[in-house]
Motif scaffolding. Sequence first.
Motif, PDB file in Angstrom:
ATOM      1  N   GLU A   8      22.339  21.667 -31.567  1.00  0.00           N
ATOM      2  CA  GLU A   8      21.478  20.510 -31.285  1.00  0.00           C
ATOM      3  C   GLU A   8      20.826  20.641 -29.909  1.00  0.00           C
ATOM      4  OE1 GLU A   8      19.392  17.174 -31.991  1.00  0.00           O
ATOM      5  OE2 GLU A   8      20.660  18.165 -33.471  1.00  0.00           O
ATOM      6  N   SER A   9      21.584  21.113 -28.924  1.00  0.00           N
ATOM      7  CA  SER A   9      21.068  21.189 -27.550  1.00  0.00           C
ATOM      8  C   SER A   9      19.930  22.195 -27.400  1.00  0.00           C
ATOM      9  CB  SER A   9      22.186  21.509 -26.561  1.00  0.00           C
ATOM     10  OG  SER A   9      22.598  22.857 -26.656  1.00  0.00           O
ATOM     11  N   VAL A  10      19.943  23.264 -28.198  1.00  0.00           N
ATOM     12  CA  VAL A  10      18.879  24.267 -28.056  1.00  0.00           C
ATOM     13  C   VAL A  10      17.567  23.812 -28.670  1.00  0.00           C
ATOM     14  CG1 VAL A  10      20.409  26.254 -27.804  1.00  0.00           C
ATOM     15  CG2 VAL A  10      19.555  25.640 -30.070  1.00  0.00           C
ATOM     16  N   GLY A  23      13.800  23.269 -22.753  1.00  0.00           N
ATOM     17  CA  GLY A  23      14.345  23.686 -21.459  1.00  0.00           C
ATOM     18  C   GLY A  23      15.707  24.333 -21.605  1.00  0.00           C
ATOM     19  N   LYS A  24      16.551  23.757 -22.443  1.00  0.00           N
ATOM     20  CA  LYS A  24      17.883  24.312 -22.678  1.00  0.00           C
ATOM     21  C   LYS A  24      17.783  25.654 -23.393  1.00  0.00           C
ATOM     22  CE  LYS A  24      22.447  23.913 -23.044  1.00  0.00           C
ATOM     23  NZ  LYS A  24      23.354  23.925 -21.905  1.00  0.00           N
ATOM     24  N   GLU A  25      16.897  25.724 -24.385  1.00  0.00           N
ATOM     25  CA  GLU A  25      16.715  26.985 -25.104  1.00  0.00           C
ATOM     26  C   GLU A  25      16.228  28.081 -24.161  1.00  0.00           C
ATOM     27  OE1 GLU A  25      14.187  29.407 -28.301  1.00  0.00           O
ATOM     28  OE2 GLU A  25      13.316  27.916 -26.974  1.00  0.00           O
ATOM     29  N   GLU A  26      15.301  27.751 -23.276  1.00  0.00           N
ATOM     30  CA  GLU A  26      14.788  28.739 -22.327  1.00  0.00           C
ATOM     31  C   GLU A  26      15.873  29.194 -21.359  1.00  0.00           C
ATOM     32  OE1 GLU A  26      11.301  29.387 -18.964  1.00  0.00           O
ATOM     33  OE2 GLU A  26      11.168  27.679 -20.310  1.00  0.00           O
ATOM     34  N   ALA A  27      16.703  28.260 -20.899  1.00  0.00           N
ATOM     35  CA  ALA A  27      17.788  28.617 -19.981  1.00  0.00           C
ATOM     36  C   ALA A  27      18.763  29.590 -20.645  1.00  0.00           C
ATOM     37  CB  ALA A  27      18.513  27.363 -19.506  1.00  0.00           C
ATOM     38  N   ILE A  28      19.100  29.333 -21.895  1.00  0.00           N
ATOM     39  CA  ILE A  28      20.003  30.231 -22.623  1.00  0.00           C
ATOM     40  C   ILE A  28      19.329  31.575 -22.873  1.00  0.00           C
ATOM     41  CG2 ILE A  28      21.165  30.580 -24.844  1.00  0.00           C
ATOM     42  CD1 ILE A  28      21.759  27.534 -24.797  1.00  0.00           C
ATOM     43  N   ALA A  29      18.071  31.545 -23.269  1.00  0.00           N
ATOM     44  CA  ALA A  29      17.328  32.790 -23.503  1.00  0.00           C
ATOM     45  C   ALA A  29      17.254  33.630 -22.231  1.00  0.00           C
ATOM     46  CB  ALA A  29      15.930  32.484 -24.031  1.00  0.00           C
ATOM     47  N   ASP A  30      17.059  32.980 -21.089  1.00  0.00           N
ATOM     48  CA  ASP A  30      17.017  33.701 -19.816  1.00  0.00           C
ATOM     49  C   ASP A  30      18.339  34.409 -19.529  1.00  0.00           C
ATOM     50  OD1 ASP A  30      14.399  32.934 -19.336  1.00  0.00           O
ATOM     51  OD2 ASP A  30      14.913  31.425 -17.805  1.00  0.00           O
TER      52      ASP A  30
END
Length: 108
Positions: free
Chosen positions: A53-55, A59-66
């Motif tokens: 849900e969070s991704v 912004g959260k998805e980009e942080a994880i992708a980074d």
Amino acid sequence: MEFWELERKLIEFRDARGWKRYHTPKNLAISAAVELGELLEHFQWDSDEEILESVKDPGKEEAIADEIADVIIYLTLLAHELGIDLNEALERKIRKNELKYPAPERPP
């Protein structure tokens, strides 16, 4: 893009900044582990459902992708320093996994 192309771009980026002296196998392995720890922080206290849900938040998805990208960058640089061809290593490992874990005749 194949790994050798990514590797070439990373080496050019690194060399343009004079960072090669820091990119020893030990330092790169440690850096990959540190970045993996930073990736794990995004999942530490959440359930799988909460993570999925969070991704949905860009912004959260980009942080994880980074963080995933950082891990891949350091592992690619480590392979370069050790003379490991990542395309070949991945293909070989997939073949080994296919032999070790054959697919069932009927998918579950």
